[in-house]
Design a protein around this motif. Structure first.
Motif, PDB file in Angstrom:
ATOM      1  N   LEU A 219       0.933  -1.138   0.002  1.00 56.26           N
ATOM      2  CA  LEU A 219       0.090   0.071  -0.065  1.00 56.26           C
ATOM      3  C   LEU A 219       0.885   1.369   0.092  1.00 56.26           C
ATOM      4  O   LEU A 219       0.515   2.243  -0.509  1.00 56.26           O
ATOM      5  N   GLY A 220       2.079   1.286   0.441  1.00 55.90           N
ATOM      6  CA  GLY A 220       3.017   2.429   0.509  1.00 55.90           C
ATOM      7  C   GLY A 220       2.699   3.092   1.761  1.00 55.90           C
ATOM      8  O   GLY A 220       3.610   3.327   2.467  1.00 55.90           O
ATOM      9  N   LEU A 221       1.361   3.554   1.920  1.00 57.62           N
ATOM     10  CA  LEU A 221       0.935   4.443   3.053  1.00 57.62           C
ATOM     11  C   LEU A 221      -0.413   3.977   3.449  1.00 57.62           C
ATOM     12  O   LEU A 221      -1.453   3.803   2.764  1.00 57.62           O
ATOM     13  N   ALA A 222      -0.677   3.798   4.878  1.00 59.06           N
ATOM     14  CA  ALA A 222      -2.067   3.214   5.185  1.00 59.06           C
ATOM     15  C   ALA A 222      -2.216   3.587   6.687  1.00 59.06           C
ATOM     16  O   ALA A 222      -1.148   4.071   7.507  1.00 59.06           O
ATOM     17  N   ALA A 230       3.821  -2.077  11.672  1.00 58.10           N
ATOM     18  CA  ALA A 230       4.745  -2.059  10.362  1.00 58.10           C
ATOM     19  C   ALA A 230       4.974  -0.815  10.110  1.00 58.10           C
ATOM     20  O   ALA A 230       4.300   0.320   9.950  1.00 58.10           O
ATOM     21  N   GLY A 231       6.213  -0.613   9.543  1.00 62.32           N
ATOM     22  CA  GLY A 231       6.673   0.663   8.995  1.00 62.32           C
ATOM     23  C   GLY A 231       6.915   1.862  10.073  1.00 62.32           C
ATOM     24  O   GLY A 231       7.032   1.314  11.360  1.00 62.32           O
ATOM     25  N   ALA A 246       5.585   2.837   4.644  1.00 62.40           N
ATOM     26  CA  ALA A 246       6.453   1.683   4.193  1.00 62.40           C
ATOM     27  C   ALA A 246       7.887   2.230   4.293  1.00 62.40           C
ATOM     28  O   ALA A 246       8.295   3.280   3.887  1.00 62.40           O
ATOM     29  N   PRO A 247       8.704   1.262   4.772  1.00 61.28           N
ATOM     30  CA  PRO A 247      10.202   1.715   4.973  1.00 61.28           C
ATOM     31  C   PRO A 247      10.773   2.304   3.698  1.00 61.28           C
ATOM     32  O   PRO A 247      11.706   3.131   3.912  1.00 61.28           O
ATOM     33  N   ASP A 248      10.779   1.766   2.482  1.00 63.55           N
ATOM     34  CA  ASP A 248      11.204   1.985   1.400  1.00 63.55           C
ATOM     35  C   ASP A 248      10.542   2.954   0.421  1.00 63.55           C
ATOM     36  O   ASP A 248      10.609   3.005  -0.614  1.00 63.55           O
ATOM     37  N   ALA A 249       9.465   3.575   1.189  1.00 65.52           N
ATOM     38  CA  ALA A 249       8.553   4.044   0.058  1.00 65.52           C
ATOM     39  C   ALA A 249       9.199   5.176  -0.682  1.00 65.52           C
ATOM     40  O   ALA A 249      10.074   5.953  -0.193  1.00 65.52           O
ATOM     41  N   THR A 272     -11.761   5.204   2.426  1.00 61.96           N
ATOM     42  CA  THR A 272     -11.537   6.322   3.329  1.00 61.96           C
ATOM     43  C   THR A 272     -10.219   6.754   2.903  1.00 61.96           C
ATOM     44  O   THR A 272      -9.887   7.886   2.862  1.00 61.96           O
ATOM     45  N   ARG A 273      -9.057   5.651   2.657  1.00 65.60           N
ATOM     46  CA  ARG A 273      -7.726   6.203   2.295  1.00 65.60           C
ATOM     47  C   ARG A 273      -7.823   6.975   0.802  1.00 65.60           C
ATOM     48  O   ARG A 273      -7.219   8.177   0.729  1.00 65.60           O
TER      49      ARG A 273
END
Length: 360
Positions: A219-222, A230-231, A246-249, A272-273
């Motif tokens: 998702l990259g961002l959640a 996570a992240g 996410a760590p490597d986004a 919603t996102r």
């Protein structure tokens, strides 16, 4: 705490979903990166799994490649997922290599779905009949499985008295049966032991943490609700509450590629996102009365770079051999280049479906 702009959040999401300018060429690698393909065989335009695969892989795959991976190569399998207990079940195609992560939740199905488990136990004879039918005759199309339930399934929704379907889904959730193939919308079932490899389950805590991590990477961002711890924690300008990144986004600008998305594309979920990051006004109107629809029964969102810019009201007319576009609804002031890019992508998509294109 780090604060992202909405543009950075969109870029992270688009890249994570494999929708940047780079065209992929490996179906299994894409499904692994996305974690799954949602299964919805509605063919108003195209079934969701095939459509989502196409938007990442383009002409490097054929329409039949997704089902071939699930039914012939057995590299994908249908899995019932409920990442949040209050959310409805989702039917997903997942890599078979993920089974060690999922086996624990299958073994705990009765514990996490006590109401359904109690109904299964109240129909122990029916359960045994279904398993014996599959053992003797499998694979078996769902309509050919006899309903011998003594207690009908009760639901506040449309599943009331769908006893065969609900028993099979309960047995699928617990890992006892699996979908061998689909014939149109009809599922063909068999014992899971004949379809899925035997694997050892990871511990539930370890598996849950790894699934959260993979979900965030995809998702990259959640929101934390979807990915746990996570992240790393961030804020996004113009939104309330906290997010996980996410760590490597990658947060830089995305190449201005045009994609015409499935209504069930993961980029658009959860809704919603979508509203928080894009402010995109959209809903699937398949079950909305025709007179109340704004964009069409199965409108396809249009992605341009990292921006959602419109919806395409389209329908596949297989008898006429055409992808018919009734209207393009723009959320931005669309210039000639953008209109041309959408038309070109629709033409490519129609050809991939084996159809011609009819624009309004």
């Amino acid at each position: 705490m780090e604060t992202l702009t909405k543009e950075q959040g969109r870029a992270a999401a688009v890249r994570a979903q494999q929708l940047d300018g780079e065209q992929r060429d490996d179906l299994l690698a894409v499904v692994s990166a996305l974690t799954h393909l949602p299964v919805n065989v509605t063919d108003i335009v195209a079934p969701s799994a095939e459509h989502i695969a196409y938007t990442r892989l383009g002409e490097s795959i054929s329409f039949d490649d997704v089902r071939r991976a699930a039914e012939v190569e057995l590299s994908l399998f249908e899995h019932l997922d409920q990442p949040i207990p209050t959310e409805p079940l989702n039917i997903l195609l997942r890599p078979v290599s993920d089974l060690p992560l999922l086996r624990g939740e299958m073994e705990a199905w009765a514990e996490t779905h006590p109401r359904t488990a109690a109904w299964v136990e109240a129909n122990a004879g029916f359960r045994d009949d279904v398993l014996e039918t599959l053992r003797m005759d499998g694979p078996v199309p769902q309509p050919d499985i006899e309903d011998t339930a003594t207690v009908p399934f009760r639901s506040s929704g449309w599943n009331t008295s769908r006893n065969v379907a609900m028993m099979l889904e309960a047995l699928q959730g617990s890992g006892d049966v699996a979908v061998a193939e689909r014939r149109g919308a009809v599922r063909v079932w068999d014992l899971a032991s004949r379809i899925l490899p035997e694997v050892e389950a990871l511990g539930r805590e370890e598996a849950s943490a790894e699934l959260d991590r993979r979900r965030l990477v995809s998702l990259g961002l959640a929101r934390p609700k979807w990915v746990g711890d996570a992240g790393r924690e961030v804020r996004v300008e113009g939104t309330r509450g906290l997010w996980r990144l996410a760590p490597d986004a990658e947060l830089g600008p995305v190449a201005p590629r045009v994609s015409v998305l499935s209504p069930l594309d993961r980029l658009l979920l959860p809704r919603t996102r979508m509203r928080d990051l894009w402010g995109f006004d959209y809903a699937l109107e398949q079950y909305t009365p025709a007179a109340k629809r704004r964009w069409g029964a199965f409108a396809l969102p249009v992605l341009h770079g990292a921006d959602l810019v419109g919806k395409v009201d389209a329908r596949s007319d297989r008898e006429a051999g055409l992808l018919r576009v009734a209207a393009l609804h723009w959320d931005v002031e669309a210039d000639a280049a953008l209109r041309g890019g959408v038309a070109e992508e629709l033409e490519r998509f129609a050809a991939w479906l084996g159809l011609g294109l009819r624009l309004p």
